[in-house]
Design an enzyme around this catalytic site. Structure first.
Site, PDB file in Angstrom:
ATOM      1  N   GLU C  74       0.819  -1.215   0.000  1.00 33.25           N
ATOM      2  CA  GLU C  74       0.000   0.000   0.000  1.00 33.25           C
ATOM      3  C   GLU C  74       0.847   1.256   0.000  1.00 33.25           C
ATOM      4  O   GLU C  74       0.521   2.243  -0.663  1.00 33.25           O
ATOM      5  CB  GLU C  74      -0.958  -0.004   1.196  1.00 33.25           C
ATOM      6  CG  GLU C  74      -2.111  -1.000   1.079  1.00 33.25           C
ATOM      7  CD  GLU C  74      -1.703  -2.434   1.347  1.00 33.25           C
ATOM      8  OE1 GLU C  74      -0.591  -2.647   1.879  1.00 33.25           O
ATOM      9  OE2 GLU C  74      -2.469  -3.353   1.004  1.00 33.25           O
ATOM     10  N   HIS C 143     -11.258  -5.806   7.909  1.00 30.74           N
ATOM     11  CA  HIS C 143     -11.836  -5.421   6.624  1.00 30.74           C
ATOM     12  C   HIS C 143     -12.955  -4.388   6.758  1.00 30.74           C
ATOM     13  O   HIS C 143     -13.424  -3.882   5.745  1.00 30.74           O
ATOM     14  CB  HIS C 143     -12.425  -6.647   5.905  1.00 30.74           C
ATOM     15  CG  HIS C 143     -11.407  -7.593   5.363  1.00 30.74           C
ATOM     16  ND1 HIS C 143     -10.579  -8.344   6.155  1.00 30.74           N
ATOM     17  CD2 HIS C 143     -11.072  -7.906   4.083  1.00 30.74           C
ATOM     18  CE1 HIS C 143      -9.794  -9.095   5.375  1.00 30.74           C
ATOM     19  NE2 HIS C 143     -10.070  -8.845   4.125  1.00 30.74           N
TER      20      HIS C 143
HETATM   21  C1  TPP Z   1      -2.096  -4.935   4.233  1.00 37.02           C
HETATM   22  C2  TPP Z   1      -3.061  -5.768   3.460  1.00 37.02           C
HETATM   23  N1  TPP Z   1      -3.318  -5.441   2.183  1.00 37.02           N
HETATM   24  C3  TPP Z   1      -4.222  -6.156   1.479  1.00 37.02           C
HETATM   25  C4  TPP Z   1      -4.868  -7.230   2.030  1.00 37.02           C
HETATM   26  C5  TPP Z   1      -5.898  -8.014   1.222  1.00 37.02           C
HETATM   27  N2  TPP Z   1      -5.388  -9.347   0.921  1.00 37.02           N
HETATM   28  C6  TPP Z   1      -5.740 -10.414   1.674  1.00 37.02           C
HETATM   29  S1  TPP Z   1      -4.927 -11.791   1.200  1.00 37.02           S
HETATM   30  C7  TPP Z   1      -4.111 -10.993  -0.019  1.00 37.02           C
HETATM   31  C8  TPP Z   1      -3.126 -11.752  -0.870  1.00 37.02           C
HETATM   32  C9  TPP Z   1      -2.019 -12.354  -0.059  1.00 37.02           C
HETATM   33  O1  TPP Z   1      -1.169 -13.087  -0.890  1.00 37.02           O
HETATM   34  P1  TPP Z   1      -0.010 -13.998  -0.286  1.00 37.02           P
HETATM   35  O2  TPP Z   1       0.828 -13.201   0.628  1.00 37.02           O
HETATM   36  O3  TPP Z   1       0.675 -14.632  -1.445  1.00 37.02           O
HETATM   37  O4  TPP Z   1      -0.742 -15.097   0.593  1.00 37.02           O
HETATM   38  P2  TPP Z   1      -1.793 -16.188   0.129  1.00 37.02           P
HETATM   39  O5  TPP Z   1      -3.145 -15.563   0.189  1.00 37.02           O
HETATM   40  O6  TPP Z   1      -1.422 -16.628  -1.244  1.00 37.02           O
HETATM   41  O7  TPP Z   1      -1.687 -17.289   1.120  1.00 37.02           O
HETATM   42  C10 TPP Z   1      -4.491  -9.665  -0.070  1.00 37.02           C
HETATM   43  C11 TPP Z   1      -4.010  -8.696  -1.064  1.00 37.02           C
HETATM   44  C12 TPP Z   1      -4.554  -7.536   3.357  1.00 37.02           C
HETATM   45  N3  TPP Z   1      -5.126  -8.564   3.993  1.00 37.02           N
HETATM   46  N4  TPP Z   1      -3.644  -6.793   4.055  1.00 37.02           N
END
Ligand code: TPP
Ligand code: TPP
Ligand code: MG
Ligand code: MG
Lengths: 339, 351, 339, 351
Positions: C74, C143
């Site tokens: 972000e 959220h």
């Molecule tokens: C600071 C933040 N930004 C955005 C999100 C929304 N979000 C939830 S899961 C995710 C993707 C995470 O990807 P990864 O780190 O590869 O983990 P995975 O879900 O594949 O296990 C996002 C963008 C969040 N939870 N926290």
């Protein structure tokens, strides 16, 4: 500056004349001495003793394992403190200037303040975050922000802001003892501006209690931090002009002492709130609401706010125009008194 | 997945032993225990998805395909270690000792889901990405200060490596030589964003170089590879030699969450060549004669029973208590908050 | 839900029935079409069309160079947008949920909002930051935050919050055209909860102007975002009970339309502010201050606030208790009416 | 400073050419131009310190010792490039074309100090550490989108590498292959914290590996080394080959700022072996016969004159205008803000 002291210090406890920053240093020294889990983390807090010398001598005395220079990384300092705190440590984290707390805002908002609630008390974060704040010392950009309202609007943390050496030591120790996270705001303008008698012993000032600094009849002036001595001065000047001001130093910004506000405004029927932060969204609005909620029928005039303007804290050539001036305070006081 | 960069493997897709250096440590017991846990969390995961479809729990992020990573890492831990998971690591948490009923409760929007069993150092799942890495650094640092040899593990995804907290966490761990294991599950996607658009580097392991942190890339669908590399990292951590970064290359078989539709962004057929980690382990066990019918049957019935019981308990759980909204925010709630609580309870009572 | 429309739409412009999220999608589509410097950045905004589908179809239509999936970062999204914006681009940055805006808080507070002031207008940041917010949709932790007060207390940025499809498209386009940064808050609870007629043409709704949604005599209800339809419902129910409520949707949270508040409260003499965010430090306090400043002598009762409690937005099993309920609103309204 | 890791050098401490690969590009003009700028900013820096001591400007962060890094990097830029400095990079800014009067004004707490000359893409100094790296990525990305070959340079210190924004900036630049130069001045300290406690890695250059960004470690006290490595990086950037990380190893001769006391934390004598970059250049010029008395004399008088004039202009500058407090926050200031302004001006007028 009034140096009224609490009961205990009126009796014959030993005292020393200290500045506000010395009082904080002494508070930290004492908790490091008494609690082996206490530790200090921050940028330049170790060998250098902090850019303001708040931690001066503490690393030498307590060791580099207790007073720790960290990398330049505010989210790192606070995030690591969360882990330390949930695992039995009692970290005291210094943010070098409040204007540099923003990179840690996520950790404070989503973890420091919420872990107790999220885990029904299973984990908690007894963390003190110290942050010098405020304008008026000709500091460079961003160094002079007053960001209390970003934290009073954050359930799960407490916000404390001493204006005097006595309160600084007592509130610091109370913050350290508190089982929950406390943001400890240090008005840097007051760091060395005056001294007062501070007990040499270990004592606390209760979090959540304001302090009446001057008794008055006509109008209640509510303020905190670096504004306190200034507001007292204005009150004393106006006394000569026949306006009797009651001055309240909130000392704790969350939870605010509603009773002290209500009681005073019920008596005077008039109030002015004074703070450095910008007007819109400033904590002054909360004070207006408290008065609305608790003393509406006693009000003889609308509450006035004298605050920083809705502009970023300016470069220092203009900062004295940004900060509430005695003239602006007097104008507001006269307005409510002659409403 | 990037097959161009070699990664540590112990058994291949066919279940053949390809690295025999740790073979003396491979036993029937270990294989069966791994199987039991992988089967258990897979079944949990399936159940959770089906409960979500039926509206019996809320949005749920499945971990199907990542069982070898989660079980291989969690089984290597010791009782007093610390675990800092994400929302997708309930498999690892269950393996390390989370309560299953509470895990279901978590996904049903219940606070109780964040409370680990007494004595278990399991943090609630981090929702804000990468924030938990720093917590793991802090908690393991505290262990070091106390003079124990307990360690902390932080779980995180490929997407998490883009956040500043990933970087600050690794730097702190490196500077203070904390006993922290940064366990990355590179499952190919962060929601819809594929690995190759998340970063330009071809591995996550190489990011350890920035901090002089030992790092390793491991086949995350190979239980043994994960388990043995974890043991190396843990040995280093317990003996005071600081943190390790582990990239476990795995694959998110399903959607990001039950609210996600991967057909929007994932090319059809992509990942179909990935052999399911449980199938791979089965093949190995069959090769070795560890795949005993009775063991399988017992495992299945035991797991079914446990899960049914947990679902029942979750659904019979006392209704969420309104007072919990107010009571845990502070150890000693301020007067204002108590007023808010009381006046609301009064209003509710008066309905 | 009232679907009152502005003058222009009452005349015979072409309209379509759209949900709020469709209206925003249409607004983005139009600015991408008309301004080659417009671009969208964010997590999952490209192929996936956003986790709520707000950017659905836009990458396909305008290309992956205009609608850009960024890394999960972000501060990266906002900090990069600053550089893009000062160099002639017009970025529209999506923060996936407002609860994930905190890692970018430093960039927004120290750069996005200050660059114009710091450089006397030489550099500026015409950036729109979109962020879905609010509780009530059974989302996971964090959220569902309503963080407007952290931005209304930030000089240099504007904060906009449409409650209806019509306002969403018009305010989005106005935000895009604004020479200064605008935080565009999207009440996710309203994303698909109803449709209304939205002009197919390009139009703006003026930033800084509230909207009277229901005319009334006895009490003014002031609110925004997802609370608007709920408050309207309560107002309609109370009409049957003989209480005539005026409902004001602020639409812009900074700068607040003081006139619409003052005018209404001068007429009714009573006011209730309703918002989702926690009470202490909430924008409701600013509204109380505005009333204090502009309509003090007309007030027949203290202003009431019906807000989220001073607790973190809870897990979804309790979120309906956290959110202001019709019962709490009615109680507050009856309290001020019968004061 | 860490002498264990080799770094690129063109001239050594004695002013001898030790790398001849670029020697065809070394001319008298280049050397004299470098000398002129280094001498100029050194003199500016001295003047600023003395003005601060006399209370004629505010707190000031000297860059003495870093002149080769700042001039070597800034001279390699082209008219339309973008420069994103920190508070310690006014040397680079002046070299690239900042106005000297305004630079003094900046340190005297004046807004005017942030406004670059018309047409000059110089951002105001970033005070919050590492934030400007992302701005440089964004601005250079915009150039790429516009189809120009302009680039952006971000200056930052060793301490800045610990912030999340450093990491996010390098990752964005790498993913989007923006024409960005990350120019690190590793001056040994972040206020009181030495390099070795800021990070555990022995170089900053190696941090580029995490992003597959080409990186180089260069002797930051060697004008030519900096200048030629900058040219390499710039060539890469202009031709669409993305970002570069440059670690210029240098030394902060003096205090962090005029408010700082380095004797509190810096071991006595540390850094005394560092040969001043201007002395080093002088030696080289003498070796080559470039050190011409007339040139030196002209340079000195020209610089003195310029600085005296700038100080005079700064001190004669019209008083800070209260209206500026309000007028630049928004293009179209909201009514509330105008009310605040008017009522304050009225009060001031009435005094
Ligand atoms: C600071 C933040 N930004 C955005 C999100 C929304 N979000 C939830 S899961 C995710 C993707 C995470 O990807 P990864 O780190 O590869 O983990 P995975 O879900 O594949 O296990 C996002 C963008 C969040 N939870 N926290
Ligand atoms: C976010 C942030 N945190 C803290 C500070 C206070 N601060 C100012 S300069 C400095 C040290 C910077 O060190 P480095 O990056 O090495 O640059 P140098 O000063 O050596 O040029 C610190 C901690 C700041 N300006 N911003
Ligand atoms: Mg992933
Ligand atoms: Mg440095």
């Amino acid at each position: 500056m009034t140096t009224e002291m609490d009961q205990k210090t009126k009796s014959n406890v030993a005292t020393k004349k200290l500045t506000l920053i010395q009082a904080i240093n002494e508070g930290m020294d004492m908790v490091l001495e008494r609690d082996e889990n206490a530790l200090i983390l921050g940028e330049d807090v170790g060998k250098n003793g902090g850019v303001f010398r708040a931690t001066d001598g503490l690393q030498e005395k307590h060791g580099p394992d207790r007073v720790i220079d960290t990398p330049l990384s505010e989210s790192g300092i606070i995030g690591t403190s969360v882990g330390l705190a949930v695992n039995g440590m009692k970290p005291i984290a210094e943010i070098q200037f409040m204007g540099f707390i923003y990179p840690a805002y996520d950790q404070i908002m989503t973890h420091v303040s919420r872990i107790r609630a999220r885990t029904m008390g299973r984990f908690s974060v007894p963390l003190v975050i110290r942050a010098p704040f405020g304008a008026g010392v000709r500091a460079p950009e961003i160094h002079s922000d007053s960001a209390e309202a970003l934290f009073t609007h954050m359930p799960g943390i407490k916000v404390v802001c001493p204006a005097t050496p006595y309160d600084a030591k007592g509130l610091f120790i109370a913050a350290f003892e508190d089982p929950d996270p406390v943001l400890f705001m240090e008005p840097m303008h007051n760091y060395r501006s005056f001294r007062e008698d501070v007990p040499t012993e270990y004592y606390t000032v209760e979090i959540g209690k304001g302090k009446k600094r001057i008794d008055g009849e006509d109008v209640t002036l509510i303020t905190w931090g670096a504004m306190v001595p200034l507001v007292e001065k204005v009150a004393n000047q106006l006394k000569e002009k026949g306006i009797s001001c009651e001055v309240i130093d909130l000392r704790t910004l969350y939870p605010i002492d509603q009773d002290i506000i209500a009681e005073s405004v019920k008596k005077t029927g008039r109030a002015v709130v004074i703070h450095e932060a910008p007007r819109t969204g400033g904590l002054g609005n909360d004070v207006v609401s408290i008065i609305n909620d608790t003393a509406f029928l006693y009000l003889k005039a609308p509450v006035e706010r004298v605050t920083g303007f809705d502009v970023p804290v300016p470069f220092f050539s203009l900062e004295n125009h940004y900060l509430p001036t005695p003239e602006r305070m007097k104008k507001a006081i006269e307005k409510v008194v002659h409403f | 997945m990037n097959k161009a960069y070699p990664m540590k493997q112990v058994i291949d897709d066919q279940g053949n032993l390809v690295d025999t250096s740790s073979s003396s440590q491979i036993s029937k017991e270990l294989a069966q225990n791994a199987y039991y846990h992988m089967y258990r969390i897979r079944t949990f995961d399936k159940k959770a998805k089906s409960l979500q479809r039926q509206g019996r729990i809320g949005t749920y992020p499945p971990f199907e395909g990542q069982e070898a990573s989660q079980v291989g890492s969690a089984l290597a831990l010791r009782e007093n270690d610390w675990l800092f998971p994400t929302y997708r690591d309930h498999g690892a948490m269950l393996t390390f000792g989370s309560n299953m009923t509470r895990t279901f409760l978590y996904w049903n929007g219940r606070l109780e889901g964040c409370v680990p069993p007494e004595g278990k150092n399991i943090f609630p799942a981090a929702v804000p990405i990468a924030t938990q890495l720093l917590h793991a650094v802090g908690a393991s640092w505290a262990e070091k200060r106390k003079g124990t040899d307990n360690i902390a593990i932080a779980y995180f995804g490929d997407g998490a490596t883009s956040e500043g907290d990933f970087h600050e966490g690794l730097n702190f761990a490196s500077v203070f030589q904390t006993p922290t294991i940064f366990f990355n599950q590179n499952n190919g996607y962060a929601i819809s964003v594929p690995f190759e658009r998340q970063m330009n580097s071809r591995t996550i392991a190489q990011k350890g170089v920035a901090y002089d942190i030992p790092s390793v890339r491991v086949d995350g669908n190979d239980f043994f590879a994960v388990y043995f590399e974890m043991q190396e990292a843990i040995k280093r951590a317990r003996s005071g030699n600081g943190p390790t970064l582990i990239e476990a290359v795995t694959w998110r078989t399903g959607a990001h969450t039950t609210a996600d539709d991967p057909t929007k962004y994932r090319p059809e057929g992509l990942g179909q060549d990935v052999v399911d980690p449980i199938v791979r382990l089965e093949r190995f066990m069959k090769n070795q004669g560890y795949y005993e019918d009775e063991f399988i049957a017992t495992t299945q019935s035991k797991v079914e029973e446990e899960i049914e019981a947990a679902v029942k308990e979750m659904e019979a759980y006392p209704k969420a208590n309104v007072e919990d909204l107010f009571d845990h925010v502070y150890a000693n709630p301020p007067e204002q908050l108590m007023e808010q609580k009381n006046s609301y309870l009064q209003l509710l009572g008066g309905e």
